[in-house]
Design an enzyme around this catalytic site. Structure first.
Site, PDB file in Angstrom:
ATOM      1  N   TYR A 104      48.494  47.608  17.925  1.00 17.73           N
ATOM      2  CA  TYR A 104      48.240  48.279  17.029  1.00 17.73           C
ATOM      3  C   TYR A 104      49.361  48.945  16.394  1.00 17.73           C
ATOM      4  CZ  TYR A 104      43.325  47.052  17.958  1.00 17.73           C
ATOM      5  OH  TYR A 104      42.160  46.154  18.088  1.00 17.73           O
ATOM      6  N   GLU A 146      37.594  48.608  22.984  1.00 21.82           N
ATOM      7  CA  GLU A 146      38.294  47.408  23.768  1.00 21.82           C
ATOM      8  C   GLU A 146      38.446  47.742  25.184  1.00 21.82           C
ATOM      9  OE1 GLU A 146      41.226  46.266  21.064  1.00 21.82           O
ATOM     10  OE2 GLU A 146      39.870  45.939  19.328  1.00 21.82           O
TER      11      GLU A 146
END
Length: 404
Positions: A104, A146
């Site tokens: 990310y 997640e």
């Protein structure tokens, strides 16, 4: 996922609201530049994580663009939005393919650089700060979910990908084959819920592998998994690298790498009447769901509508006929474009859902191409089903903008 109310700072909200139209017009170009820059720095991600076919057609870039712009619009105009409803599908996909928190950071850096490259002087520090805040609200929620999913699945370091062995191949229909798999390692088989999928990683050349998702096409309760694969060979897009490998190379004894089962569109455990509507190979999650209901001797009302090109293209047809017959309140309807070789009772499209006499409280599940999902959902709403009672599974880049 814990319900949250992500709130943009006042400064970010103003900056994003003022630039939403301008950025929306340029967002696909921004996404394309971002991916191009990312792969220049990290070509391994293209060869070992991202779908090269979707990159080649531009679908992945469009999906990211639509997802980011759509999420920004929600934060600006619907600040009460529950993040879970928008991002749950994406979180499952990311866990399935092994996305890490560090990635990310990498994507953020390339995305913001792309904003500056594409927008030029319009990309003020105020604008960049606002859109960066949007990104991190989305990314932060995904990382948290997640992490939760990984813990629930018991994923340990080095155990994301497991080795499975092909023990049976079955031709299901024209261009569609099923592979029955059993564990090829010492770990116990992963449990799965009816309707979930696995990611499959296969080598496509000496330096890379590609990952695709396939619904588990059998009911839970055995030590084996089955996936059903359509050979993707269309003239309007690159050939399917993974489907070609599974069709032409993966013979008996071939080892495949599979992720833990993931996916949030799973069978409701209540007693609501159920309607399943599938197109083509989209039947696969329903083979698992309806098969599970038959194993449990469920008394629920179950209607399965399958739409296809014709009888020769219809996968798992006889298997589904068998499980529906075993359900005391099960019925099926076949809708084919071509009725040659079709069984008695098959019809031509379109489906008349108002004529199915669906029971009150019916919960509907859909699976098939995105255009099919859009048309079918609209038809079901017109027939009287509440939008909240319609769930659908979608694979490919459309998941960025397709809440279940």
């Amino acid at each position: 996922m814990t319900p949250e109310a992500p709130v943009l700072s006042a400064a970010a909200r103003d900056a994003v609201a003022e630039s939403l139209h301008m950025v929306g017009q340029a967002i696909r170009q921004i996404a394309a530049e971002s991916y191009a820059s990312l792969f220049r720095e990290r070509p391994d991600l293209l060869h070992r994580l991202f779908n090269r076919g979707n990159q080649a057609t531009g679908e992945q870039q469009a999906a990211l663009a639509n997802g980011l712009a759509g999420f920004a619009a929600l934060l600006v105009h619907r600040p009460y939005i529950e993040v879970r409803t928008v991002l749950e599908r994406i979180a499952h996909k990311h866990v399935s393919v092994g996305v890490t928190p560090e990635q990310y950071e990498l994507i953020h850096r390339h995305l913001m650089a792309a904003f500056r490259t594409v927008l030029g002087g319009e990309a003020t520090e105020r604008l960049i700060a606002g859109w960066s805040e949007v990104y991190w609200i989305m990314a932060g929620a995904l990382v948290r979910r997640e992490t939760e999913l990984g813990a629930q699945l018991g994923i340990e370091a080095g155990r994301h990908w497991r080795s499975w062995r092909v023990v049976q191949r079955t031709t299901e229909a024209h261009g569609i084959v099923s592979l029955l798999l059993e564990p090829a390692d010492e770990w116990p088989p992963d449990d799965f819920l009816p309707g979930q999928y696995v990611s499959v990683a296969v080598p496509v050349d000496d330096d890379s592998f590609q990952i695709r998702q396939y619904s588990v096409s059998c009911a839970p309760g055995t030590k084996r998994l089955r996936i059903t694969v359509e050979l993707l060979d269309r003239p309007d897009r690159p050939a399917g690298e993974v489907s070609a490998y599974l069709h032409h190379t993966a013979g008996l004894g071939t080892r495949l790498l599979l992720s833990p089962p993931c996916g949030e569109v799973t069978l409701d455990e209540g007693d609501s009447p159920l309607l399943f509507v599938s197109y083509g190979v989209g039947i696969t999650p329903f083979v698992s769901m309806i098969g599970h209901l038959a194993r449990e001797n469920s008394g629920r009302s179950v209607t399965h509508v399958h739409v296809d090109r014709g009888a020769l293209h219809h996968p798992h047809r006889f298997e589904m006929e068998d499980v529906l017959e075993r359900l005391p309140a099960g019925r099926g309807l076949l809708v084919y474009d071509d009725l040659e070789c079709a069984p008695t009772g098959a019809r031509r499209p379109p489906v008349d859902f108002s004529g199915l006499s669906l029971l009150p409280g019916t919960l509907a599940y859909l699976c098939g191409p995105t255009s099919f999902l859009v048309r079918t959902r609209a038809a079901l709403v017109q027939a009287g089903l509440a939008p909240a009672a319609i769930r659908y599974e979608v694979f490919g880049p459309e998941l960025w903008s397709a809440p279940s």
